[in-house]
Design a protein around this motif. Structure first.
Motif, PDB file in Angstrom:
ATOM      1  N   PRO A   1       9.056   1.532   0.376  1.00 24.34           N
ATOM      2  CA  PRO A   1       9.714   0.228   0.252  1.00 24.34           C
ATOM      3  C   PRO A   1       9.995  -0.162  -1.192  1.00 24.34           C
ATOM      4  N   ARG A   2       9.275   0.472  -2.134  1.00 23.27           N
ATOM      5  CA  ARG A   2       9.445   0.117  -3.545  1.00 23.27           C
ATOM      6  C   ARG A   2       9.318   1.362  -4.421  1.00 23.27           C
ATOM      7  N   ILE A   3      10.195   1.458  -5.422  1.00 28.55           N
ATOM      8  CA  ILE A   3      10.116   2.493  -6.455  1.00 28.55           C
ATOM      9  C   ILE A   3       9.902   1.784  -7.790  1.00 28.55           C
ATOM     10  N   VAL A   4       8.876   2.169  -8.512  1.00 27.79           N
ATOM     11  CA  VAL A   4       8.603   1.593  -9.829  1.00 27.79           C
ATOM     12  C   VAL A   4       8.976   2.626 -10.891  1.00 27.79           C
TER      13      VAL A   4
ATOM     14  N   ALA B   1       0.812  -1.216   0.000  1.00 24.67           N
ATOM     15  CA  ALA B   1       0.000   0.000   0.000  1.00 24.67           C
ATOM     16  C   ALA B   1       0.842   1.261   0.000  1.00 24.67           C
ATOM     17  N   ASP B   2       2.176   1.114   0.068  1.00 27.11           N
ATOM     18  CA  ASP B   2       3.072   2.269   0.090  1.00 27.11           C
ATOM     19  C   ASP B   2       4.175   2.055  -0.942  1.00 27.11           C
ATOM     20  N   PHE B   3       4.228   2.910  -1.934  1.00 25.26           N
ATOM     21  CA  PHE B   3       5.285   2.843  -2.943  1.00 25.26           C
ATOM     22  C   PHE B   3       5.249   4.127  -3.770  1.00 25.26           C
ATOM     23  N   ALA B   4       6.232   4.275  -4.662  1.00 25.53           N
ATOM     24  CA  ALA B   4       6.288   5.453  -5.540  1.00 25.53           C
ATOM     25  C   ALA B   4       6.538   5.005  -6.970  1.00 25.53           C
ATOM     26  N   VAL B   5       5.987   5.748  -7.918  1.00 22.99           N
ATOM     27  CA  VAL B   5       6.190   5.512  -9.343  1.00 22.99           C
ATOM     28  C   VAL B   5       6.849   6.752  -9.947  1.00 22.99           C
ATOM     29  N   VAL B   6       7.915   6.543 -10.710  1.00 19.65           N
ATOM     30  CA  VAL B   6       8.552   7.628 -11.453  1.00 19.65           C
ATOM     31  C   VAL B   6       8.289   7.383 -12.928  1.00 19.65           C
ATOM     32  N   SER B   7       7.610   8.325 -13.568  1.00 17.60           N
ATOM     33  CA  SER B   7       7.235   8.221 -14.976  1.00 17.60           C
ATOM     34  C   SER B   7       8.253   8.984 -15.826  1.00 17.60           C
ATOM     35  N   LEU B   8       8.931   8.275 -16.722  1.00 17.39           N
ATOM     36  CA  LEU B   8      10.037   8.835 -17.500  1.00 17.39           C
ATOM     37  C   LEU B   8       9.609   9.029 -18.945  1.00 17.39           C
ATOM     38  N   GLU B   9       9.136  10.227 -19.234  1.00 20.54           N
ATOM     39  CA  GLU B   9       8.731  10.539 -20.602  1.00 20.54           C
ATOM     40  C   GLU B   9       9.161  11.971 -20.910  1.00 20.54           C
ATOM     41  N   GLN B  10       8.308  12.742 -21.610  1.00 25.71           N
ATOM     42  CA  GLN B  10       8.671  14.128 -21.894  1.00 25.71           C
ATOM     43  C   GLN B  10       8.623  14.970 -20.633  1.00 25.71           C
ATOM     44  N   ALA B  11       7.744  14.621 -19.718  1.00 20.68           N
ATOM     45  CA  ALA B  11       7.791  15.146 -18.360  1.00 20.68           C
ATOM     46  C   ALA B  11       8.251  14.005 -17.459  1.00 20.68           C
ATOM     47  N   ILE B  12       8.760  14.353 -16.290  1.00 18.77           N
ATOM     48  CA  ILE B  12       9.212  13.323 -15.350  1.00 18.77           C
ATOM     49  C   ILE B  12       8.328  13.440 -14.119  1.00 18.77           C
ATOM     50  N   GLY B  13       7.348  12.567 -14.048  1.00 25.00           N
ATOM     51  CA  GLY B  13       6.333  12.658 -13.007  1.00 25.00           C
ATOM     52  C   GLY B  13       6.628  11.725 -11.846  1.00 25.00           C
ATOM     53  N   LEU B  14       6.002  12.042 -10.720  1.00 16.50           N
ATOM     54  CA  LEU B  14       6.130  11.219  -9.517  1.00 16.50           C
ATOM     55  C   LEU B  14       4.741  10.943  -8.966  1.00 16.50           C
ATOM     56  N   GLY B  15       4.409   9.672  -8.791  1.00 22.05           N
ATOM     57  CA  GLY B  15       3.161   9.280  -8.154  1.00 22.05           C
ATOM     58  C   GLY B  15       3.476   8.538  -6.875  1.00 22.05           C
ATOM     59  N   ILE B  16       2.831   8.916  -5.780  1.00 26.87           N
ATOM     60  CA  ILE B  16       3.109   8.325  -4.477  1.00 26.87           C
ATOM     61  C   ILE B  16       1.825   7.760  -3.897  1.00 26.87           C
ATOM     62  N   LEU B  17       1.848   6.492  -3.521  1.00 29.51           N
ATOM     63  CA  LEU B  17       0.740   5.892  -2.791  1.00 29.51           C
ATOM     64  C   LEU B  17       1.152   5.686  -1.336  1.00 29.51           C
ATOM     65  N   HIS B  18       0.311   6.156  -0.440  1.00 29.50           N
ATOM     66  CA  HIS B  18       0.551   5.973   0.993  1.00 29.50           C
ATOM     67  C   HIS B  18      -0.737   5.445   1.616  1.00 29.50           C
ATOM     68  N   GLY B  19      -0.640   4.278   2.223  1.00 32.98           N
ATOM     69  CA  GLY B  19      -1.830   3.653   2.775  1.00 32.98           C
ATOM     70  C   GLY B  19      -2.864   3.321   1.726  1.00 32.98           C
ATOM     71  N   GLY B  20      -2.391   3.050   0.492  1.00 31.91           N
ATOM     72  CA  GLY B  20      -3.306   2.712  -0.597  1.00 31.91           C
ATOM     73  C   GLY B  20      -3.996   3.902  -1.231  1.00 31.91           C
ATOM     74  N   GLN B  21      -3.642   5.117  -0.803  1.00 33.46           N
ATOM     75  CA  GLN B  21      -4.263   6.333  -1.336  1.00 33.46           C
ATOM     76  C   GLN B  21      -3.210   7.207  -2.000  1.00 33.46           C
ATOM     77  N   LEU B  22      -3.575   7.853  -3.093  1.00 32.21           N
ATOM     78  CA  LEU B  22      -2.650   8.761  -3.763  1.00 32.21           C
ATOM     79  C   LEU B  22      -2.350   9.963  -2.876  1.00 32.21           C
ATOM     80  N   PHE B  23      -1.083  10.302  -2.786  1.00 25.35           N
ATOM     81  CA  PHE B  23      -0.666  11.490  -2.048  1.00 25.35           C
ATOM     82  C   PHE B  23      -0.614  12.665  -3.017  1.00 25.35           C
ATOM     83  N   ARG B  24      -1.408  13.678  -2.743  1.00 23.38           N
ATOM     84  CA  ARG B  24      -1.450  14.865  -3.601  1.00 23.38           C
ATOM     85  C   ARG B  24      -1.122  16.108  -2.795  1.00 23.38           C
TER      86      ARG B  24
END
Length: 408
Positions: A334-337, A212-235
């Motif tokens: 614990p995990r970066i995707v 339920a806790d991890f982060a995603v780094v999106s590598l394209e024309q923009a470099i985005g970061l998505g974070i899930l904490h407790g199964g919910q998106l952190f905004r």
């Protein structure tokens, strides 16, 4: 909010039960009780209401019997007909659409190659409308049967206001793209960043269903970061998404700031190949990165050209690795995707990312975090990521409805 509010507690339990059915279904009531640590009375009451509302459905599993009654065990799963949503992914070189049911199954998908960056926002909205309408028809549905649409795109998006603050695909800032699309379709439309859509898709359908806790780094024309904490998106404030392309990694000889996007975005990598006479035409056709991948494969391991070409990719990878280390320093997930089109560059890029990460991360954190490379997705999976955002809106939260909002 009152701590002991019975109605609030019921909504929290309802949310958790629905989420368990989504993640583990078909699932028995006994297993729900065990996983949610709830009484059988509570689980029976809530699942009964969800079945009555048409949100979940019972299924008999052949060969599995109740131990005392000898009858087939009744399992619970999401009712796929409870809602239908459209995920729309708008990128620099095309529009992707996926129509899904309430379980996230893709009913129809469509890819429309178009140079979005050259078009005004109203034209992009018109093209997106046409793509959505066509995909809905191919799914055997009508727009009246669609509960909501989610459009995802690279850049910084305010989920709360629907504003696209800045995106590499729009020349203007503070674009109300969701409002433009909703007015054309007559369907509620959500706008979200690619990175957040990818993060939720990883949690619902991908490699992070188990945590339920991890982060995603999106590598394209923009470099985005998505974070899930407790199964919910952190905004952030107003639901602002995170674009780490502006992260400062150093300074240039003239004293100006050197940012991640200057080294590791798709445009930055392609700029490193600018001596290639074919690159300009390939980039104009939306094939610049594919050309770079082919060039990387052709040069082999030796010679001056190989050193120069690999140097471009390795410089980008090292910068990404340092940025990922900074993310880990701040959030310690614990995990970066890692995801996105830049990963087409293959092992040369990935190995450089790992080297940069190991160089920059603090040793205790290095032992606690795993980096997972998610292969670039096809059109249906990218659209499914946006659809996951729309489905999440329908599932709701403990502070409002957890099921599809039905017209009165």
């Amino acid at each position: 909010m009152k701590t002991g509010d019975p109605e609030l507690m019921r909504e929290i339990n309802r949310f958790h039960i629905l989420d368990l059915v989504r993640r583990h279904g078909p699932i028995s009531r006994v297993e729900i009780c065990s996983r949610a640590d709830l009484s059988s009375t509570t689980v029976s009451a809530i699942t009964g209401a969800l079945i009555e509302d048409g949100i979940i459905e019972p299924v008999s599993v052949g060969g599995i019997h109740e131990p005392t009654r000898g009858r087939p065990r009744v399992m619970l799963q999401l009712n796929p007909e409870a809602a239908r949503v459209v995920g729309l992914r708008v990128g620099p070189h095309g529009i992707l659409v996926a129509v899904t049911n309430f379980r996230g199954d893709v009913l129809a998908s469509l890819e429309l190659p178009v140079r979005v960056r050259r078009q005004p926002v109203p034209v992009v909205a018109d093209l997106a409308e046409d793509a959505v309408r066509r995909a809905v028809v191919e799914a055997g549905l009508t727009l009246e049967k669609i509960d909501s649409v989610c459009a995802s795109l690279p850049g910084m998006v305010e989920y709360g206001t629907g504003l696209v603050r800045v995106s590499p695909i729009f020349s203007a800032r503070d674009t109300t793209f969701g409002e433009a699309l909703s007015s054309r379709l007559g369907v509620p439309t959500i706008v979200e960043s690619d990175a957040n859509a990818l993060a939720l898709a990883e949690h619902w359908f991908g490699s992070c269903r188990d945590i339920a806790d991890f982060a995603v780094v999106s590598l394209e024309q923009a470099i985005g970061l998505g974070i899930l904490h407790g199964g919910q998106l952190f905004r952030g404030v107003h639901g602002l998404s995170h674009d780490i392309g502006s992260m400062v990694l150093g300074t240039r000889p003239d004293g100006s700031l050197l940012r991640l996007v200057d080294l590791a975005s798709e445009n930055a990598v392609l700029a490193g190949f600018e001596a290639d006479p074919m690159l300009r035409d390939a980039t104009s056709a939306g094939l610049g990165l594919r050309h770079a991948v082919d060039r990387l494969a052709r040069v082999g391991a030796g010679g001056a050209e190989a050193v120069a070409v690999r140097g471009v990719v390795e410089r980008a990878g090292r910068a990404i690795g340092i940025a990922v280390a900074n993310v880990v320093t701040l959030f310690a997930p614990p995990r970066i995707v890692l995801s996105g089109s830049l990963l087409h560059l293959g092992d040369c890029l990935v190995e450089a990312i790992h080297r940069g990460f190991e160089e920059a991360v603090a040793e205790p954190l290095a032992r606690s975090v795993s980096i997972v490379v998610d292969p670039p997705r096809d059109a249906a999976r990218l659209g499914q990521g946006a659809a996951a955002i729309a489905l999440c809106e329908l599932y709701g939260s403990p502070w409002n409805t957890t099921g599809p909002v039905r017209p009165t």
